[in-house]
Design an enzyme around this catalytic site. Structure first.
Site, PDB file in Angstrom:
ATOM      1  N   ARG A  49      -8.211 -17.215  -3.621  1.00  0.00           N
ATOM      2  CA  ARG A  49      -7.924 -16.695  -4.965  1.00  0.00           C
ATOM      3  C   ARG A  49      -8.657 -17.491  -6.035  1.00  0.00           C
ATOM      4  NH1 ARG A  49      -1.553 -15.036  -4.338  1.00  0.00           N
ATOM      5  NH2 ARG A  49      -2.015 -12.954  -3.549  1.00  0.00           N
TER       6      ARG A  49
ATOM      7  N   LYS B 259       6.469   1.515   8.185  1.00  0.00           N
ATOM      8  CA  LYS B 259       7.375   2.602   7.800  1.00  0.00           C
ATOM      9  C   LYS B 259       6.751   3.673   6.932  1.00  0.00           C
ATOM     10  CE  LYS B 259      11.567  -0.105   8.010  1.00  0.00           C
ATOM     11  NZ  LYS B 259      12.653  -0.715   7.256  1.00  0.00           N
TER      12      LYS B 259
ATOM     13  N   GLY C  20      -1.595  -5.745   1.558  1.00  0.00           N
ATOM     14  CA  GLY C  20      -0.821  -6.552   2.494  1.00  0.00           C
ATOM     15  C   GLY C  20      -1.444  -6.790   3.850  1.00  0.00           C
TER      16      GLY C  20
ATOM     17  N   GLY D 293       0.543  -5.706  -3.769  1.00  0.00           N
ATOM     18  CA  GLY D 293       1.401  -4.786  -4.522  1.00  0.00           C
ATOM     19  C   GLY D 293       0.642  -4.020  -5.587  1.00  0.00           C
TER      20      GLY D 293
END
Ligand code: AMP
Length: 395
Positions: free
Chosen positions: A35, A197, A353, A376
């Site tokens: 980062r 999911k 992610g 996110g």
């Protein structure tokens, strides 16, 4: 879109929101400087112009002032990455900070203390944002990882720089790469959605149905679709309350001429473990006591064939439990196919992610067109939402 290329920073104080929320070990040393590396081009451009750099970031989720979350720990690494000694001050607002900033010379870099030592940061407090704004002449947002949060330093502060605000290089390239997939894409466009999911991907599926030609579905969410269509899934992961939704997605895709590609076979295991007994089975014929933990060989061939035909590829989510060696093959083969398509001229974006962890683990990160730095934030953009941190610069 205003970027730092639209400004000359000579004699200017650039107040830059970076995302230096990096992992530290027990000795408080930075264990992954990605980062910091990602913000380097922006910082160097400002220094090259002859400007002064004031860096602000958060680190972790501190409750008030906590030494272990102090940004002082990262000063050696930031200095190493930038190749100059970075100054540090143990606060981020107030007279003392303003005085230090006013003494800063052109070509110098000052890192402020963790913004989240003040609850006002996450509250998006306007007075706190105004105090931050006193530290710069031009506001630069290069923190894509927090662009989906309307915090004081990521969003609210921008209003104090009505014409002197812009995106850093990292933010600009993140926005451009998403636009290349969702707006200015070369057809055929493919989205590969894996992961655990359906429920966490539904927002993305609904948004991209109007934008893509193909969707590959893999990972745990496969089995909700297979069960919905009447298949036998044994003990595979399933969301029983999403069976209707799975069928609706299939119907919607059909009506929009989007081709959904589901696995046809699976690597099945008799427990959720790398040491489990495993075998290959048709994806809709998994016996009780067994679960699908990766896509099978026929699926690999089929998925690679689809990938090879596409000119724009978005990849979010692994197609198997890639953390375990015996169930990583599908994700690795998928990565190979995307790398090959990229070499043949396709634009490929990996984000959100776990797929980023997977491309890094299997060293595909240099072989795809772009790997997003924001989990996110990236997911929210794929869902079609306008991120507050981006909107604040555009307005
Ligand atoms: P997500 O955060 O939704 O992208 O999910 C990523 C996780 O999904 C990874 O940790 C994978 O291990 C997991 N996953 C992938 N395939 C399966 C599967 N067939 N069954 C259970 N979990 C899976």
């Amino acid at each position: 879109m205003k970027t730092i290329n639209d400004f000359n920073f000579k004699d200017q104080k650039a107040l830059i929101r970076v995302d230096f929320n990096v992992p530290l070990n027990e000795q408080f040393q930075v264990t992954d400087a990605n980062r910091i590396e990602a913000a380097k081009p922006t910082i160097l451009k400002i220094l090259k112009d002859g400007g002064k750099v004031i860096l602000m970031s958060h680190l972790g989720r501190p409750k008030g002032v906590q030494d272990k979350y102090s940004l002082k720990h990262i000063v050696p690494m930031v200095s190493k990455v930038l190749g100059i000694q970075v100054k540090f001050i143990d606060d981020c607002i107030g007279e003392k900070v303003e005085k230090t900033v006013s003494e800063l010379k052109n070509g110098e870099v000052l890192l402020l203390e963790n913004l989240r030592f003040y609850a006002e940061e996450e509250d998006g407090d306007i007075q706190f944002a105004e105090k931050l704004s006193k530290l710069g002449d031009i506001y630069v947002n290069d923190a894509f990882g927090t662009a989906h949060r309307a915090h004081a330093s990521t969003t609210i502060v921008a209003q104090f720089f009505p014409s002197k605000k812009c995106f850093g290089y990292l933010m600009a390239s993140e926005i451009e790469s998403i636009d290349k997939v969702l707006k200015n894409s070369e057809k055929p466009v493919l989205a590969i959605l894996g992961g655990a999911k359906v429920s966490s991907k539904i927002g993305i599926i609904e948004n991209i149905l109007d934008k893509v030609d193909h969707i590959i579905i893999g990972g745990g969410m496969t089995f909700t679709f297979i069960k919905a269509m009447g298949g036998k899934i044994g003990n595979s992961l399933v969301e029983d309350d999403k069976l209707e939704l799975a069928l609706e997605i299939m119907e919607k895709a059909k009506s929009k001429n989007v081709k959904i590609h589901l696995p046809i076979d699976a690597i099945i295991a008799d427990s959720f473990s790398n040491d489990a007994n495993i075998r290959v089975e048709d994806v809709d014929n998994i016996p009780d006591g067994w679960m699908g933990l990766d896509v099978g060989p026929k699926t690999n061939v089929g998925f690679s064939f689809v990938i090879a035909q596409c000119k724009t590829i978005l990849w979010n989510g692994p197609v198997g439990v890639f953390e375990m060696k015996n169930f990583a093959k599908g994700t690795i083969e998928l990565g190979h196919a995307i790398a090959e398509a990229t070499e043949d001229g396709a634009f490929s974006l990996v984000g959100g992610g776990d797929s980023v962890a997977a491309v890094k683990q299997f060293k595909f990160d240099k072989k795809v067109s772009y790997v997003s730095t924001g989990g996110g934030a990236m997911l929210e953009m794929l869902e079609g939402r306008v991120l507050p941190g981006i909107e604040a610069i555009l307005n």
